[in-house]
Every structure is written in structure tokens, then in C-alpha cells.
Design a protein around this motif. Sequence first.
Motif, mmCIF file in Angstrom:
data_model
loop_
_atom_site.group_PDB
_atom_site.id
_atom_site.type_symbol
_atom_site.label_atom_id
_atom_site.label_comp_id
_atom_site.label_asym_id
_atom_site.label_seq_id
_atom_site.Cartn_x
_atom_site.Cartn_y
_atom_site.Cartn_z
ATOM 1 N N PHE A 204 0.913 -1.044 0.006
ATOM 2 C CA PHE A 204 -0.088 0.024 -0.061
ATOM 3 C C PHE A 204 0.834 1.485 -0.126
ATOM 4 O O PHE A 204 1.914 1.407 0.801
ATOM 5 C CB PHE A 204 -1.046 -0.003 1.131
ATOM 6 N N ARG A 205 0.494 2.268 -0.934
ATOM 7 C CA ARG A 205 1.202 3.354 -0.908
ATOM 8 C C ARG A 205 0.392 4.620 -0.598
ATOM 9 O O ARG A 205 -0.837 4.845 -1.459
ATOM 10 C CB ARG A 205 1.905 3.590 -2.317
ATOM 11 N N VAL A 206 0.779 5.434 0.427
ATOM 12 C CA VAL A 206 -0.276 6.721 0.862
ATOM 13 C C VAL A 206 0.610 7.653 0.511
ATOM 14 O O VAL A 206 1.650 7.835 1.256
ATOM 15 C CB VAL A 206 -0.560 6.235 2.253
ATOM 16 N N GLU A 207 0.147 8.659 -0.253
ATOM 17 C CA GLU A 207 0.760 9.914 -0.424
ATOM 18 C C GLU A 207 0.702 10.932 0.732
ATOM 19 O O GLU A 207 -0.308 10.959 1.250
ATOM 20 C CB GLU A 207 0.450 10.485 -1.678
ATOM 21 N N PRO A 208 1.622 11.888 1.085
ATOM 22 C CA PRO A 208 1.229 12.834 1.853
ATOM 23 C C PRO A 208 0.415 13.798 1.487
ATOM 24 O O PRO A 208 0.064 13.818 0.235
ATOM 25 C CB PRO A 208 2.762 13.377 2.337
ATOM 26 N N GLY A 209 -0.087 14.685 2.212
ATOM 27 C CA GLY A 209 -1.000 16.030 1.818
ATOM 28 C C GLY A 209 -2.229 16.013 2.742
ATOM 29 O O GLY A 209 -2.917 16.874 2.409
ATOM 30 N N GLY A 210 -2.588 15.047 3.538
ATOM 31 C CA GLY A 210 -3.538 15.459 4.446
ATOM 32 C C GLY A 210 -5.033 15.140 3.901
ATOM 33 O O GLY A 210 -5.108 14.304 2.890
ATOM 34 N N TYR A 211 -6.197 15.555 4.551
ATOM 35 C CA TYR A 211 -7.389 15.035 3.970
ATOM 36 C C TYR A 211 -8.274 16.359 4.002
ATOM 37 O O TYR A 211 -7.848 17.637 4.478
ATOM 38 C CB TYR A 211 -8.245 14.230 4.980
ATOM 39 N N THR A 212 -9.176 16.300 3.087
ATOM 40 C CA THR A 212 -10.293 17.380 2.854
ATOM 41 C C THR A 212 -11.641 16.891 3.037
ATOM 42 O O THR A 212 -11.922 15.966 2.291
ATOM 43 C CB THR A 212 -10.080 18.158 1.443
ATOM 44 N N SER A 213 -12.407 17.555 3.965
ATOM 45 C CA SER A 213 -13.856 17.043 4.375
ATOM 46 C C SER A 213 -14.669 17.158 3.047
ATOM 47 O O SER A 213 -14.755 18.115 2.331
ATOM 48 C CB SER A 213 -14.328 17.822 5.276
ATOM 49 N N PRO A 214 -15.385 16.133 2.936
ATOM 50 C CA PRO A 214 -16.604 16.098 1.619
ATOM 51 C C PRO A 214 -17.789 16.851 2.191
ATOM 52 O O PRO A 214 -18.710 16.853 1.167
ATOM 53 C CB PRO A 214 -16.905 14.745 1.444
ATOM 54 N N GLY A 215 -17.879 17.350 3.500
ATOM 55 C CA GLY A 215 -18.972 17.873 3.946
ATOM 56 C C GLY A 215 -19.946 17.199 4.710
ATOM 57 O O GLY A 215 -19.986 17.256 5.805
ATOM 58 N N GLU A 216 -20.685 16.078 3.987
ATOM 59 C CA GLU A 216 -21.701 15.399 4.478
ATOM 60 C C GLU A 216 -21.434 13.904 4.194
ATOM 61 O O GLU A 216 -21.202 13.776 3.057
ATOM 62 C CB GLU A 216 -23.064 15.929 4.200
ATOM 63 N N VAL A 217 -21.614 13.150 5.222
ATOM 64 C CA VAL A 217 -21.465 11.671 5.033
ATOM 65 C C VAL A 217 -22.649 10.900 5.632
ATOM 66 O O VAL A 217 -22.796 11.382 6.853
ATOM 67 C CB VAL A 217 -20.013 11.187 5.526
ATOM 68 N N THR A 218 -23.234 9.965 5.018
ATOM 69 C CA THR A 218 -24.084 9.086 5.748
ATOM 70 C C THR A 218 -23.646 7.792 5.977
ATOM 71 O O THR A 218 -23.180 7.173 5.085
ATOM 72 C CB THR A 218 -25.415 9.027 4.698
#
Length: 414
Positions: A204-218
Motif C-alpha cells: 500500500f502506498r499512501v501519499e502525504p498531503g492530508g485530508y479534505t472534508s467532503p462536507g456530509e457523509v451518511t
Amino acid sequence: MADVVIPGSKSETNRLLFLAAAATGRTVLHRPLVADDTEACARALAALGYDIDITHAGRWAVTGRPEGPAAPEASIDTRDGATGARFLPGLVAAGRGVYHFTASEQMRRRPITPLLNALRTLGADIDRDTLPYTLRANGLAGGRLVVDAGVSSQYLTALLLAGPLTRTGLTLHVTRLVSAPYIDITLKLMRLFGASVERTDDVFRVEPGGYTSPGEVTVEPDASTASYFLAAAAASPGRSVTVPGLGTGSAQGDLGFARVLADMGAAVGLQPDSVTVTGPGRLTGVTADLHHLSDTMPTLAAIAPLATGPVRIENIANVRVKECDRLEACAAGLRTLGVPVVTGEDWIEIQPAQPNAALVATQRDHRIAMAFSVLGLRVPGLELDDPGCVIKTCPSFHQLLGDLTAQWEKEPVS
């Protein structure tokens, strides 16, 4: 036909709490699981200084802090919850501060050392190999790790979730993996929050850069919790149950338990947005490899005596290090009821029998309690020593099961 609305997925809820806390922006979770495990995780985030609102049962909101926890020092109690105990260290290690982790006696007995060693390699200073411990965080460097997830897939999920928060990204080579479908859930939700993560076979390769919220999730219904209600129908001749919101599009591997019930003769209908099970005249015996569906092992073990032939469950060594040794807890419970059982290191075989009424020891394990409650539908007088332990993942379980049987009593048997 009876419908059962299953509470939200624990696996999704606690992963989403991590992601929402780490992401840029505000995230609203619709239909999160409200239970002891998820509330422990949410309250831990609050103790770390995250802006989190869990006052509305059907809607939780989290404002993320990509830079890490606001609190420079905090005490975190994850109670009985393994997901919180294993996911949150990676979140705080990516920040700056001193964090004291503790948990219940039950959780302290469960393994966590491989994860702590991995976090040390990435830059965390951790003073002990087991709970409780203190973690001194100064960010995570990233790099390459070899991960043995043969005891718990949660080790791999914890490192994957932390990957985008590292300075240089993370490459994980996995030597063993149990409960693999849970990794599919992790990858799906990470990508929803904008992470770049790729898998090539066992790397598994995970790039750096963090996360951005999609706003709403069910949050989807919990497939592990659904297994008890599907099993209840399968073990009740002519009775049907439909679980809405859980269908072919789900990444939750425990939905595969429906296929095991089909192998035992139950009629199973899987639609894009629902699953339906109808019980046959009598279930047949089966040999089932539940290596990747191990949370459903007690469910199958509990209904096994009702089959016409032996039920053998294999490749389940990892269930011995859950909330209790689930293999032995199921064997002990069935023997208490007069059911012939033979066990091995990673298997259990259960013979057909008419169980007797007796008191079953749950070992404070929610899955043992819920599984034997299903058998109790067919065994009048079966009792649990600790029915309330279901609060860990499904506080409303007994009410839901009672409502299901009440619906069936109003309907003719098909």
C-alpha cells in the motif's frame, strides 16, 4: 416480511471520526452509530481539543484540525473500544503534544504492541508496549514499514489512516492480513476525504498531503449487527427479514455472512439497497472459512445446533484475541446448553442438537450476547448472564430483536 432498521456501522463511524478530525473543513455524519465504542472515540476527540458536537443522535459534526490536536496534553480513555484504541494514537502522533492513553481492563488484555512499534519507527515516543501508556508526539516522518496484520486488520487501518498525515508519505508491505474487507472500508473512506492511496497486491502506498472534508457523509447500517437478524430469519422456518440500506454496493465484508446462510439453505435476496433472508424448513450443515468474516463467527456458532448436519467453522484463530476468546466462549456456551462441540486452535465443529434451557456466560462480549440471543428465539428459557453488554455496539439490540419477533407473530408463516 419484516423490516429491521439497523443502527449505523461502528467501523464506518470510528473511521469517519478520525478522518473528520484530521481533515480541513467541517464534516457532518448522518446516522452515526451511537454506542459505547463510538461515544468513547468521540469524547476522546473532544478531550484532545477538537470541535465536535454529538448532542444530536442522528447527526454528529466535527471541525477538523489538520495540524493535530488543539490540546498540548490530554488523557484519553477508549474504554472497551479496540478501534478507538488503535486508530487514535496515529492521529495524535501526527501532531505535537503529550497524550496519556488508557482503556478498560478488557481492552488492556488485547494486543496493541505491533502498532505502537510501528508508530515508534515513524517518530512517536511511547513509554510502554501495552495500555496504559504515554505518547509524546512530534509529527510522523513517513517511510516504509513491514506490517503483520494477521492478528488484527486494525493495525493496518491505523497506519493507513495516519499515512496522509506523515511528512513524506507511507509505504506499507503487509505480510499477513485477517478480516481483509475492513481494509476496503478504510480505503473507500480515505479516498472520500481526498487521500491518494494505491494498492498493488500486498503493498500500500499512501501519499502525504492530508485530508479534505467532503462536507456530509451518511453512515451505512452495520453489517455485523445485521448478521444477527439475518441469522434469526434463517433459523426460523418460513420467516423473513429485510435490512434496508445494506446491499450490493456496500464495502462491509460481513454482508458476506448472507452467502453462508444461503449455503445452509436459506433463501437470500441481495439488492442494491437491501438484503433479505428467509428461513428454510431446516438449515443444513456447512463448512465455512470465516477468516475474513470473523465477527460473524459467534452468530454462525449459535445457530449451528439447529442444522441437520455438523457445522464446522475454520481459519478463525484471531477470534481468540477479541473482547474474549470467542472460540472458547462459544464452545462453553453451547456445551452449557447440552450441544456437542469439538474445538481446535483455529476451528470449531458443532453437532446438531436440541439445546436445553440454561444460563450462558457472555464474558462481557457483545457479540456472544447477541449471537446467543438469536438462539434464544428457538430455545425457551435460554438466559444471558450479562445481556446489557450489547451497549458496546448496539444498545437497542434487544428491543430490535423483540420488535422483529412481534412483527413475525402478526404475520402468517410463508
